[in-house]
Design a protein around this motif. Structure first.
Motif, PDB file in Angstrom:
ATOM      1  N   GLN A  78       0.814  -1.222   0.000  1.00 62.30           N
ATOM      2  CA  GLN A  78       0.000   0.000   0.000  1.00 62.30           C
ATOM      3  C   GLN A  78       0.849   1.274   0.000  1.00 62.30           C
ATOM      4  OE1 GLN A  78      -2.842  -0.468  -0.884  1.00 62.30           O
ATOM      5  NE2 GLN A  78      -3.011  -2.652  -0.407  1.00 62.30           N
ATOM      6  N   ASN A  79       2.160   1.135   0.190  1.00 64.69           N
ATOM      7  CA  ASN A  79       3.016   2.316   0.019  1.00 64.69           C
ATOM      8  C   ASN A  79       2.859   2.867  -1.393  1.00 64.69           C
ATOM      9  OD1 ASN A  79       3.991   2.088   2.612  1.00 64.69           O
ATOM     10  ND2 ASN A  79       5.789   0.890   2.018  1.00 64.69           N
ATOM     11  N   LYS A  80       2.763   1.965  -2.357  1.00 61.53           N
ATOM     12  CA  LYS A  80       2.599   2.391  -3.749  1.00 61.53           C
ATOM     13  C   LYS A  80       1.245   3.085  -3.938  1.00 61.53           C
ATOM     14  CE  LYS A  80       2.689   0.727  -8.519  1.00 61.53           C
ATOM     15  NZ  LYS A  80       2.821  -0.456  -9.406  1.00 61.53           N
ATOM     16  N   THR A  81       0.197   2.531  -3.305  1.00 60.35           N
ATOM     17  CA  THR A  81      -1.130   3.156  -3.414  1.00 60.35           C
ATOM     18  C   THR A  81      -1.101   4.587  -2.911  1.00 60.35           C
ATOM     19  OG1 THR A  81      -2.119   0.987  -3.004  1.00 60.35           O
ATOM     20  CG2 THR A  81      -3.567   2.899  -2.833  1.00 60.35           C
ATOM     21  N   LEU A  82      -0.465   4.790  -1.766  1.00 62.07           N
ATOM     22  CA  LEU A  82      -0.376   6.143  -1.217  1.00 62.07           C
ATOM     23  C   LEU A  82       0.509   7.021  -2.104  1.00 62.07           C
ATOM     24  CD1 LEU A  82      -0.948   8.201   0.961  1.00 62.07           C
ATOM     25  CD2 LEU A  82       0.846   7.174   2.375  1.00 62.07           C
TER      26      LEU A  82
END
Length: 277
Positions: A78-82
């Protein structure tokens, strides 16, 4: 609180974990929870019990990314999502935990700047690289958490610090990655000091004021010498929240330092903290 929908959620609402999951249709676990049904990414900033060093700098929260062991990555989680939230259309919602199992809704958030990397300890206490995301509210809001609410995590960590051995405490205090204290507008602005640095200063003083060299004037209800921790270079003046800038003083000397800050006294405290006198 009774069951509410996402459109009814207001900044400052306090939910339990079940209510949060019901509102966003997300997993009950993790600090970054992707909710496909509501096209949301729910961020949890836990100020009570988390390894991550999230911190506010005025109206920007420097939020630590996902991953508890080893270096964090921008791919595959979810780092990529953020990171891509400015173009992927996913809404970013923030909750803060000031008390166990209570999730305070801070609002809809947006990236304030590009993420950056820094060193923080992982869940095993080993230093590693993490990604930190500067985020701020997507819309202006006059909401500020109550001062008492924001103080609860600090008080809890102070109690934890008292239970540590000297060796454990020193490691924690040195591990504090940010000598520049975080700050946030609450009912009034206050500096959020490291509880490990505070407890270390009190132990180093061993019940004796480090300015007048007199025993603490009285004891606390816990039968401990009453001294107050003072930062030689004041935090308000850019001083570091570190073990080489913190001393323990009796109340009279603490007031004296803030009223007069006499250079010879400052010099004495600087030598004292270095163990020279």
């Amino acid at each position: 609180m009774s069951s509410i929908g996402l459109s009814e959620l207001k900044i400052g609402n306090i939910l339990n974990n079940g209510e949060l999951c019901e509102v966003f249709k997300c997993s009950p676990q993790g600090g970054m929870r992707r909710a496909l049904k509501t096209n949301s990414l729910v961020l949890i900033s836990n100020h009570v019990d988390a390894i991550y060093d999230d911190r506010w700098a005025e109206d920007v929260l420097h939020y630590t990314g996902m991953g508890q062991i080893g270096d964090q990555k921008l791919e595959g989680n979810q780092n990529k999502t953020l990171y891509e939230s400015e173009k992927n259309g996913v809404d970013i919602h923030l909750f803060e935990v000031f008390e166990d199992k209570q999730y305070t809704y801070t609002g809809l958030m947006a990236l304030a700047d590009k993420p950056y990397q820094e060193i923080q300890p992982d869940i095993e206490g080993n230093p590693r690289l993490v990604y930190v995301f500067p985020i701020k509210r997507a819309f202006d809001s006059s909401y500020k958490p109550a001062k008492e609410q924001f103080e609860k995590p600090f008080i809890k960590k102070q109690k934890q610090a008292r239970k540590l051995s000297d060796k454990e405490l020193l490691a924690k205090a040195k591990q504090n990655p940010h000598q520049e204290p975080s700050s946030r507008e609450v009912s009034s602005k206050q500096y959020i000091r490291s509880p490990w640095v505070v407890e270390h200063a009190l132990r180093q003083a061993n019940g004796v004021c480090q300015l007048c060299d007199s025993p603490a004037p009285f004891k606390t209800v816990d039968d401990k010498p009453f001294l107050e921790v003072h930062h030689i270079v004041w935090l308000a003046n850019g001083g570091a929240d570190s073990i080489d800038n913190a001393v323990a003083l009796c109340p009279n000397c603490h007031r004296k330092m803030h009223a007069l800050n006499i250079p010879s006294d400052v010099q004495k405290l600087k030598l004292k903290v270095k163990g020279i006198t």
